[in-house]
Structures are given as C-alpha cells and as structure tokens.
Design a protein around this motif. Structure first.
Motif, short mmCIF file in Angstrom:
data_model
loop_
_atom_site.label_atom_id
_atom_site.label_comp_id
_atom_site.label_asym_id
_atom_site.label_seq_id
_atom_site.Cartn_x
_atom_site.Cartn_y
_atom_site.Cartn_z
N TYR A 142 -39.43 -64.72 -4.99
CA TYR A 142 -40.69 -65.65 -5.06
C TYR A 142 -41.53 -64.49 -4.12
N ASP A 143 -42.89 -64.13 -4.72
CA ASP A 143 -43.63 -63.42 -3.93
C ASP A 143 -44.37 -63.79 -2.37
N ASP A 144 -44.49 -65.12 -2.49
CA ASP A 144 -44.99 -65.54 -1.33
C ASP A 144 -44.01 -65.67 -0.34
N TRP A 145 -42.62 -66.18 -0.59
CA TRP A 145 -41.44 -66.25 0.44
C TRP A 145 -41.07 -64.88 0.89
N ARG A 146 -41.20 -63.71 0.15
CA ARG A 146 -40.53 -62.65 0.70
C ARG A 146 -40.88 -62.25 1.82
N PRO A 147 -42.29 -62.17 2.37
CA PRO A 147 -42.41 -61.63 3.69
C PRO A 147 -41.80 -62.51 4.93
N SER A 148 -41.70 -63.82 4.62
CA SER A 148 -41.00 -64.78 5.52
C SER A 148 -39.54 -64.32 5.45
N LEU A 149 -38.78 -64.50 4.21
CA LEU A 149 -37.59 -64.06 4.15
C LEU A 149 -37.17 -62.68 4.64
N ALA A 150 -37.81 -61.77 4.62
CA ALA A 150 -37.73 -60.31 5.26
C ALA A 150 -37.73 -60.56 6.55
N SER A 151 -38.63 -61.13 7.16
CA SER A 151 -38.72 -61.44 8.76
C SER A 151 -37.57 -62.22 9.21
N GLU B 52 -27.65 -72.85 -12.64
CA GLU B 52 -28.93 -73.35 -13.37
C GLU B 52 -29.43 -74.28 -12.56
N VAL B 53 -28.48 -75.48 -12.29
CA VAL B 53 -28.98 -76.69 -11.65
C VAL B 53 -29.54 -76.18 -10.18
N VAL B 54 -28.75 -75.44 -9.41
CA VAL B 54 -29.22 -74.84 -8.34
C VAL B 54 -30.49 -74.30 -8.29
N LYS B 55 -30.59 -73.47 -9.40
CA LYS B 55 -31.76 -72.59 -9.52
C LYS B 55 -33.04 -73.72 -9.83
N LYS B 56 -32.79 -74.59 -10.67
CA LYS B 56 -34.01 -75.57 -10.83
C LYS B 56 -34.16 -76.31 -9.48
N PHE B 57 -33.26 -76.49 -8.77
CA PHE B 57 -33.53 -77.38 -7.32
C PHE B 57 -34.36 -76.51 -6.50
N PRO C 191 -44.63 -75.71 -8.37
CA PRO C 191 -45.18 -74.69 -9.65
C PRO C 191 -46.06 -73.66 -9.42
N THR C 192 -46.77 -73.85 -8.41
CA THR C 192 -47.69 -72.78 -8.16
C THR C 192 -47.22 -71.62 -7.62
N GLY C 193 -47.98 -70.56 -7.24
CA GLY C 193 -47.51 -69.11 -6.66
C GLY C 193 -47.31 -69.17 -5.10
#
Length: 773
Positions: A466-475, A302-307, A314-316
C-alpha cells in the motif's frame, strides 16, 4: 400535603418500575435484534428519551421514615413530615453510603435491602423525590430538579440490578438459565438511558468473571455466550479475562463461524481505536490469535488478505491512522513469539507470558549465554574446534519449537559485549557473525511457529504493497525491531526481503532513506542486505537496487561514498565488473571525489571500469570532466559573477565550461531558476567564498553537497529557498561561515539553536519570517 405515586397508567415511562423477575422467562425478540439479545419494551422507550451520566456520588436531601407499609400514604401526608438532612451520598458497588455517617444515614443502605425504587412528585411544593422501599420503612431522596432526580433514579436502579446480577451469576446452576440472564443483562446495558463507559463494561466484566471461574463449559456453551454478549462488543473493547477466553476459542475452534461473524467487528474496532497495546497486551494477543484463526481457514492467506484490505479501505488512503501501527505491533509480537523459547534459553529474559502474568522474578534468571552460530561447512567446524580451549562449556538447547546451539565463553570479545556499567550496545552484525564466512544460524522452527512466522511475514508484505502505508511502515521498521535470532534465520530474512525491496523501489525519500541506520553505530537494512551482511542471499542485486535509489535521491555525498569505499568496495567492484551501471557510477564518483587514496586501489578501479563497455564510456566521460575541471580551476577569470535572472542549471554549466574560474570568489544566482542539480558544478569552484541563492529552487540535496565540498564558504544567502531543517543541519560542518541568510525558509527554532552552537564564526544571521524569528 398530598403525595401521589406516578406509577399509574398514563404516567411518564421513565417512572415505570420494571417488575419482571431477575430469573424470569424469555421474552421473544423483535425482528432485527442482533445476536439473540432480548430487549425490554420499557427500556426501548427509555432509549428515545433523555440521556444521563451514571452517578457515582452527589449531594442530596435525605429523609427516612420507619413505618408499616400500609400506613405510608398517611405518614407522607402528615404535617409533621418536615425534617430533611443534607448528605453527600456515594453509590458504591454494593450499598448506598454517606460521606458523613450520621442521622438518617448512620448506616449504609445495601442494594439487596432495597425492595423498590420509585419516583414521587409533590403537589404542594416544587420538590423532586425518590422513594426507596426498605424493610420496615422508606428512604426519601430529594433532588434539586427533575433532571437530577431522574439521574439518581436511573443510577440507583442500575447499581441495584448490577449488584443482583453479580450475585445471581456468581453461582450458576443451570446454564440455559444463565444464558437467558446474560441476554437480559446485555439488553439492559444496551437500552439504558445512562451513558457511561462502565455501563457496557460492567456486564462484560461480570461475564468475564463467570467464564474465568467456570472453565468446564462445552464449546456450544462458549459460542452461545459469545453470541449473547456480541452487541456490547460493537462499541467496547473486551476486558482482559474475556480476551483470554476469546483467544482460547480462536485456538480451539478457528473454523467456527463465531470467529468470522462476531470477532471480526471486535478486532476491527481494536485496530482502529486502540492507542497503546502496552497498556492492554491481551487485546494485542487476541488480535494475533484472531488473525491466526483466519489463516487456518480453507482459503488461508486469501481471507487474511481480504481482512487487511477491509482495514485499509477501498480508497488510496486509509482513513484510520491507528490501523497500521497496531497491525505492525501485532506482527512484531507474533514474530518475536516464534523465537521466544530460544531467546529465553539464551539470555533467560522473561517471556511475554511471564511479563503479562508477572510470575518471573529477576533474581531467578540465569547468567546470559552468548550464542555460537552453527556452521554447515566442515571447514568452518574445524576452525571452530581450534577455539575450543577458550570455551568452558557448549550447550545445545532443543525445544519443541527451536533447535539451536549456544555456548558459554570464558572471555568475550570487547566488540561483541558491552562492559559492565556501559550503556553502549554491540553492533548487530558483530553479534550475529563470529566469522565473516558464517551468515546464518541453523534454526529449526516447529510446525506451529513456522505457520505463525509465515502468516505474519506475509502480512508485512501486504502492508508494504500500500503506497500510503509504506512511509509509516518504513519508519516503524527503520530501527530494526526484530530479535537477532530472527535476523539470523535464513527463511525469515528471505521472506522479509520482499518488504525491503519495496522500500528500495519507492522513489519517495522518506521511504528509501529508512533503509539506512537510524543513527551512527547502528546497522540498518542497507547493511544487513549488503553483500557480506547477515541477510544477503544473492549476488548483490538488492544491494545495487538500494544504492541506486539512494544515489538518485540526496545521498550522492562524500560521507556515503566513503562508507561504501570502506565497507563495500569489493561488492561494488564485482557488480561493476558485471556491468551494473549504478556501481560503475559509484566507482567513477569515488575517483572524481578523491575518495580512494591508495594508488593500487585506484588502478584496480580503473581496470574494472575499462573491462566493460559502460564502464569504459563513463570513465572516458570522467577523464573529460577532470580535464575541464583543471581548466576551470586554473587561476584566472573574474572574481565576481552574476547570472541573469531566469538562468537555468544548463546555463550555469555552459558558462562554467567556457573558461577559467579559478579566481571566482563571489557568485550570485539570485532570482534564477537553478536547482540543487547545479551543486555538482558549484563544488568545482576552489576559491568560492560568497554564494547568493536568493529566490531560487535550490534545496536540501544541494545543501548537503555544498557542505561537504565548499568548507571555506563564508557568506551564504538562502532567502526564499525551499530548504528545510534536513538540509540546513548539514551547514554545521561549514565552520568558516560568518554570514547566513535564512529569511523566509522552513527553519525551525531547534535547528537555529543547533547551528548557532556549531558555527563559532557566525556573526550575521537573518531568520526573519521563520519559526525561529
């Protein structure tokens, strides 16, 4: 001429020399001072004034006067003080030296010999001087203007004080006094009017050296030092030795409040601003240990998740583009470290620690050992026994972290090993699987490695949410970056399945296209999680999900269907037999595109389709389409056809279903509203040679389909269409093209050159208003 020292009352605060002794007493900190740092009142005044760059060298006028100190004023006002020498002075770490050691500067001036540094102003001439008091005399430095004079003044003071701190802190006796000196040193750096990277790095390096030479400190002394230097870390990366010290603290005291209060902003800055962990691997190691320390707290993940949430924001959309690549790099290195002992025992490659320390020589490594997978089934063990004659030796590697069996074979299969001098790499699944019946190795991780693996796989899951991170993560994960041992570890692939599922559920092409291999001959996540693949632990549910999203995008092509027919026909038929609609559609397309040549296999597919209601319905629709296709392709009908403007895909489908178009050679859809969806109807025209798609919404997906079926097309007009390089590159297979209009498209110069090289019959090309123009 009269010379007066400006150190009297009412002078410029920049000209006041600090008289506090180096090992002086504590000064009470004002309210709001961070981490116990003790600011200097004079230095605080400096922060509100001019800013200067730290001088390392420069040109200046020099005059040296040898005199008893009591006669200084008389000598300075003497009319005989006339001779100045120009010198190029260098402010080294321990002395002030000239590039031309002659005259006044024949010998360098050690910082330890400089008793005082003061500013002087001449009343009768616009000269700007510094006075360096040395035993038996004075060194005068004359600058060109007041700014340069002040710059020399602050730079000399900084060099002199840093030199003294290095000497004082090199032989510590009482740590309470040392702690006070560290606080004073930190305050001096924070309040200095000098602006340079080395201003904050120099104190950190001094403390880093102090800690590396004194390893017997208590935990409380560790924390006091960390708190003292914390203000410097807010805007600076810690040096490598200090990173090692921080890593040790994270491992030994993960629940310390210092980890949360001091290390958190440091790690956040590293993740936001670091550009390459390869140049500073200890920053990556510190970040890795910090996250593991967070995982050891009571709240754990939970602490790792908050980090992670704090790093994203907070934004998208995360405003820091370096956060994701740095987090992925930390995760990959941590996961690799879980299997490092086995990897080193298998191929004796240097470990990450050895690479960092440079202690292992290539000549000390043993020959590589190809791995043998452990078979849990007695039948498989008996099958392995039949091959024992070809083996020289079987070795069991048992470490505190991993228990796995490897073997040395006398003859390696060509498919599994690359010959000497060959740069080709073996297929990943072939490396992991000796027999199709075996899919995983029996790997047992130790408790610490198991916790590390669980923590960082969980972080990858969080990143994929995270939707905005998923394309870069997949790449980043498309060229599979994990070692073979991890991919053969059942627990790892089972946990990572969540990330792959997230990719398969994402409708964006740049995400789910990364499920496929990065290039031919390499396996991707699609192959690994397909039935029969190393990572597959279900009956094909994830495989069906991946096929569904790929088929719904732009991969409904002959090449993709052919690969499924060659490698995954059995799983496709099994899932179709269980009523999976995607697999039923796949089998129907195989029949429709004549992918299957064998009659018995075709009959088996038809039987599979007729065994379920959804299959029977889709097969009947296929038969209807085939009858319409025969009618459509029957000889007759017009040779030229132009659709009215504003026509749609549905209008084209109705028109082509109204009669025979076997003779149609020229079709114009210019200025209509057709899209890539109409490609499924266009590929049914057997005689089509000229196609006009000017100013339509026909895109890359349609071009891919045309390139596989209309290989005899000669003229193609794509002017003002939304096609890009991704679709235009597919045209390289249409060898009959002699005229191609790509005016006002997103064609690049590289793609244009590639098409010219691969289309030998191309004579007319229009690339106006493109990058290639």
């Amino acid at each position: 001429m009269d010379v007066t020292s400006s150190s009297g009352g009412g002078g410029d605060p920049r000209q006041i020399e600090e008289t506090k002794p180096l090992l002086g007493g504590d000064v009470p900190a004002p309210e709001g001072t961070k981490m116990g740092a003790v600011p200097c009142r004079r230095a605080l005044l400096l922060c509100n004034g001019m800013r200067y760059k730290l001088l390392q060298e420069g040109d200046i006028q020099v005059c040296v006067i040898r005199h008893p100190r009591t006669f200084l004023s008389k000598i300075l006002t003497s009319k005989f003080l006339r001779r100045w020498e120009p010198h190029h002075l260098t402010l080294a770490d321990n002395s002030l030296a000239s590039a031309t050691p002659t005259g006044y500067m024949e010998n360098s001036v050690s910082y330890s010999a400089i008793e005082d540094v003061q500013l002087l102003s001449w009343e009768n001439a616009p000269k700007y001087c510094l006075q360096l008091t040395i035993p038996g005399g004075t060194v005068l430095l004359q600058a060109a203007n007041s700014y340069l004079r002040d710059q020399w003044f602050h730079s000399l003071q900084w060099k002199k004080k840093i030199y003294k701190y290095k000497k004082v802190l090199s032989n510590p006796s009482r740590w309470e006094v040392v702690l006070k000196e560290i606080r004073t040193l930190v305050d001096m750096a924070l309040t200095s009017p000098l602006q340079d990277d080395s201003i904050n790095q120099a104190p950190l390096e001094i403390v880093s050296k102090l800690l590396s030479e004194n390893t017997n400190l208590t935990t409380q002394e560790h924390e006091n030092i960390i708190v003292a230097i914390a203000p410097l870390l807010e805007n600076n990366h810690p040096p490598p030795d200090l990173c090692e010290f921080f890593c040790k603290h994270c491992r030994e005291r993960p629940r310390s409040m210092v980890v949360i209060e001091v290390f958190t902003p440091v790690v956040q800055r590293i993740l936001k601003h670091n550009m390459d962990f390869g140049k500073c691997p200890r920053l990556r190691l510190f970040t890795q240990e910090y996250i593991l320390a967070l995982n050891e707290l009571n709240a754990g993940m939970e602490v790792v998740k908050k980090f992670i949430q704090s790093m994203h924001g907070p934004t998208g959309h995360c405003p820091h583009p370096r956060v994701l690549p740095n987090l992925v790099a930390v995760c990959l290195a941590a996961i690799y470290s879980c299997y490092e002992e086995f990897i080193n025992s298998r191929d004796n490659s240097p470990s990450l620690k050895e690479i960092r320390n440079g202690c292992q020589q290539p000549c000390d490594r043993k020959p590589t050992l190809p791995l043998r997978l452990l078979h849990p089934s007695p039948d498989l063990v008996s099958q392995e026994a039949t091959l024992s004659e070809a083996r020289l030796k079987s070795v069991v590697v048992a470490s505190s972290e991993i228990h796995v069996e490897v073997e040395r074979t006398s003859t390696a299969k060509p498919a599994l090993t690359a010959s000497t001098g060959n740069d080709s790499e073996p297929n990943l699944i072939d490396c992991l699987m000796v027999s199709p019946a075996c899919s995983t190795m029996s790997i047992e991780l130790g408790p610490q490695a198991d916790r590390t693996l669980g923590c960082y796989v969980e972080i990858l899951k969080l990143l994929s949410d995270y939707d905005d991170w998923r394309p870069s993560l997949a790449s980043l994960l498309q060229p599979i970056p994990f070692p073979k041992e991890a991919l053969a570890h059942e627990k790892f692939t089972k946990e990572l399945k969540y990330v792959i599922q997230r990719f398969a559920e994402d409708p964006r092409q740049e995400v789910h296209s990364c499920l496929l291999s990065v290039r031919a001959g390499k396996d991707g996540w699609f192959q690994l999680y397909s039935p029969g693949g190393v990572a597959c632990d279900d009956d094909g549910e994830l495989f069906a999900s991946m096929v569904h999203i790929l088929m719904g995008s732009c991969y409904k092509t002959k090449k993709f269907l052919l690969s499924l027919a060659e490698n995954k026909l059995g799983p496709c038929m099994l899932l179709a037999l269980r009523g999976n609609q995607t697999m039923v559609e796949i089998l129907c397309l195989m029949l429709e595109y004549n992918i299957i040549d064998n009659n018995d296999t075709q009959l088996q597919i038809i039987s599979t389709l007729e065994s379920t209601d959804v299959g029977k319905r889709m097969y009947e629709q296929l038969c209807d389409r085939q009858r319409e296709l025969k009618e459509l392709q029957r000889k007759g009908g017009p040779t030229r056809l132009t659709l009215p403007s504003k026509s749609t895909d549905a209008d084209l489908a109705r028109l082509l279903s109204s009669g025979s178009f076997g003779n149609l050679e020229n079709l114009s859809l210019a200025f209509t509203n057709v899209t890539s969806a109409c490609a499924e109807h266009l590929i049914k025209l057997p005689s089509l040679k000229q196609l006009n798609l000017w100013s339509t919404q026909f895109g890359d997906a349609g071009l891919r389909l045309l390139s596989e079926h209309l290989t005899m097309l000669q003229v193609l007009n794509l002017c003002e269409t939304p096609v890009t390089d991704a679709g235009l590159l597919a045209l390289s297979s249409m060898k009959s093209l002699c005229s191609l209009n790509m005016n006002s498209t997103k064609l690049s110069a590289d793609t244009y050159e590639d098409l010219k090289a691969k289309l030998p019959n191309l004579k007319e090309v229009d690339v106006r208003y493109t990058e290639a123009w």
